[in-house]
Design a protein around this motif. Structure first.
Motif, short mmCIF file in Angstrom:
data_model
loop_
_atom_site.label_atom_id
_atom_site.label_comp_id
_atom_site.label_asym_id
_atom_site.label_seq_id
_atom_site.Cartn_x
_atom_site.Cartn_y
_atom_site.Cartn_z
N LEU A 7 -16.81 37.80 10.60
CA LEU A 7 -15.89 38.86 10.18
C LEU A 7 -15.43 38.65 8.74
CD1 LEU A 7 -13.77 39.24 13.42
CD2 LEU A 7 -15.55 40.79 12.58
N LYS A 8 -15.22 37.41 8.34
CA LYS A 8 -14.81 37.10 6.98
C LYS A 8 -15.96 37.26 6.00
CE LYS A 8 -13.63 34.03 3.53
NZ LYS A 8 -14.37 34.46 2.36
N VAL A 9 -17.13 36.73 6.33
CA VAL A 9 -18.28 36.77 5.42
C VAL A 9 -18.71 38.21 5.14
CG1 VAL A 9 -20.75 36.22 5.28
CG2 VAL A 9 -19.12 34.47 5.94
N THR A 10 -18.67 39.06 6.15
CA THR A 10 -19.07 40.46 5.96
C THR A 10 -17.93 41.32 5.43
OG1 THR A 10 -18.55 40.95 8.27
CG2 THR A 10 -20.85 40.42 7.74
N ARG A 11 -16.77 40.70 5.25
CA ARG A 11 -15.57 41.35 4.70
C ARG A 11 -15.04 42.47 5.58
NH1 ARG A 11 -18.45 38.80 1.11
NH2 ARG A 11 -17.52 37.95 -0.78
N LEU A 12 -15.26 42.39 6.88
CA LEU A 12 -14.63 43.31 7.81
C LEU A 12 -13.15 42.95 7.96
CD1 LEU A 12 -17.46 43.50 10.47
CD2 LEU A 12 -16.64 45.38 9.06
N ILE A 13 -12.84 41.66 7.85
CA ILE A 13 -11.47 41.16 7.80
C ILE A 13 -11.39 40.23 6.60
CG2 ILE A 13 -9.70 39.80 8.98
CD1 ILE A 13 -10.73 40.83 11.62
N LYS A 14 -10.31 40.33 5.82
CA LYS A 14 -10.23 39.61 4.54
C LYS A 14 -10.22 38.10 4.66
CE LYS A 14 -8.22 42.65 1.16
NZ LYS A 14 -7.14 42.85 0.21
N ARG A 15 -9.47 37.57 5.61
CA ARG A 15 -9.33 36.11 5.70
C ARG A 15 -9.76 35.61 7.07
NH1 ARG A 15 -4.80 37.89 3.04
NH2 ARG A 15 -4.69 37.21 0.88
N ARG A 16 -10.31 34.41 7.08
CA ARG A 16 -10.79 33.83 8.33
C ARG A 16 -9.63 33.55 9.29
NH1 ARG A 16 -15.19 28.95 8.93
NH2 ARG A 16 -15.27 28.95 11.19
N THR A 17 -8.48 33.15 8.76
CA THR A 17 -7.33 32.89 9.63
C THR A 17 -6.86 34.18 10.30
OG1 THR A 17 -5.84 33.07 7.74
CG2 THR A 17 -6.52 30.86 8.37
N VAL A 18 -6.91 35.29 9.58
CA VAL A 18 -6.53 36.58 10.16
C VAL A 18 -7.54 36.97 11.24
CG1 VAL A 18 -6.17 39.03 9.68
CG2 VAL A 18 -5.34 37.32 8.07
N ALA A 19 -8.82 36.73 10.99
CA ALA A 19 -9.86 37.02 11.98
C ALA A 19 -9.65 36.16 13.22
CB ALA A 19 -11.24 36.76 11.38
N ASN A 20 -9.31 34.89 13.02
CA ASN A 20 -9.06 33.98 14.13
C ASN A 20 -7.87 34.45 14.96
OD1 ASN A 20 -8.86 31.70 15.77
ND2 ASN A 20 -9.57 30.37 14.13
N GLU A 21 -6.79 34.86 14.30
CA GLU A 21 -5.60 35.35 15.00
C GLU A 21 -5.89 36.65 15.75
OE1 GLU A 21 -2.77 35.62 11.85
OE2 GLU A 21 -2.53 33.43 11.73
N ALA A 22 -6.70 37.54 15.17
CA ALA A 22 -7.06 38.79 15.83
C ALA A 22 -7.86 38.51 17.11
CB ALA A 22 -7.86 39.68 14.88
N CYS A 23 -8.75 37.53 17.05
CA CYS A 23 -9.53 37.15 18.23
C CYS A 23 -8.61 36.56 19.31
CB CYS A 23 -10.61 36.13 17.86
SG CYS A 23 -11.93 36.82 16.83
N ASP A 24 -7.69 35.71 18.91
CA ASP A 24 -6.76 35.10 19.85
C ASP A 24 -5.87 36.14 20.51
OD1 ASP A 24 -7.81 32.63 19.28
OD2 ASP A 24 -6.18 32.03 17.92
N ALA A 25 -5.53 37.21 19.79
CA ALA A 25 -4.67 38.26 20.31
C ALA A 25 -5.43 39.27 21.17
CB ALA A 25 -3.98 38.99 19.15
N LYS A 69 -20.72 39.67 -2.25
CA LYS A 69 -19.85 40.82 -2.04
C LYS A 69 -20.63 42.13 -2.00
CE LYS A 69 -15.74 42.94 -4.06
NZ LYS A 69 -14.79 42.87 -5.17
N GLU A 70 -21.59 42.27 -2.89
CA GLU A 70 -22.37 43.51 -2.96
C GLU A 70 -23.29 43.70 -1.75
OE1 GLU A 70 -22.79 41.04 -5.45
OE2 GLU A 70 -21.09 41.78 -6.59
N GLU A 71 -23.67 42.61 -1.11
CA GLU A 71 -24.61 42.67 0.01
C GLU A 71 -23.93 42.69 1.37
OE1 GLU A 71 -26.82 39.15 -0.67
OE2 GLU A 71 -27.94 39.96 -2.36
#
Length: 80
Positions: A7-25, A69-71
């Motif tokens: 989620l972070k690498v593809t920039r669907l979510i900006k930060r990995r910690t936010v992605a981790n928290e979204a998964c936990d929730a 970022k472009e890819e």
């Protein structure tokens, strides 16, 4: 690759910690099942992210550890 990193690498979510928290929730599902941050993402998976007012559904087209970022948009297809 781990779901939170994808989620972070593809920039669907900006930060990995936010992605981790979204998964936990329970706000991220893969193939209609609530997924943990450690889920191993594969090509063909359908990921739904429920952040904000409407959910975003994407299909995984590719998995790569390092993405420019472009890819980033080439690694998923927005379904809904």
């Amino acid at each position: 690759m781990r779901l939170d990193k994808y989620l972070k690498v593809t920039r669907l979510i900006k930060r990995r910690t936010v992605a981790n928290e979204a998964c936990d929730a329970g706000r991220v599902t893969v193939n209609d099942k609530v997924a943990r941050a450690s889920y191993d993402v594969k090509v063909g998976d359908v990921i739904t992210i429920s952040l904000g007012t409407r959910p975003i559904t994407v299909k995984v087209l590719g998995v790569n550890e390092v993405v420019r970022k472009e890819e980033a948009a080439q690694y998923y297809e927005v379904i809904g």
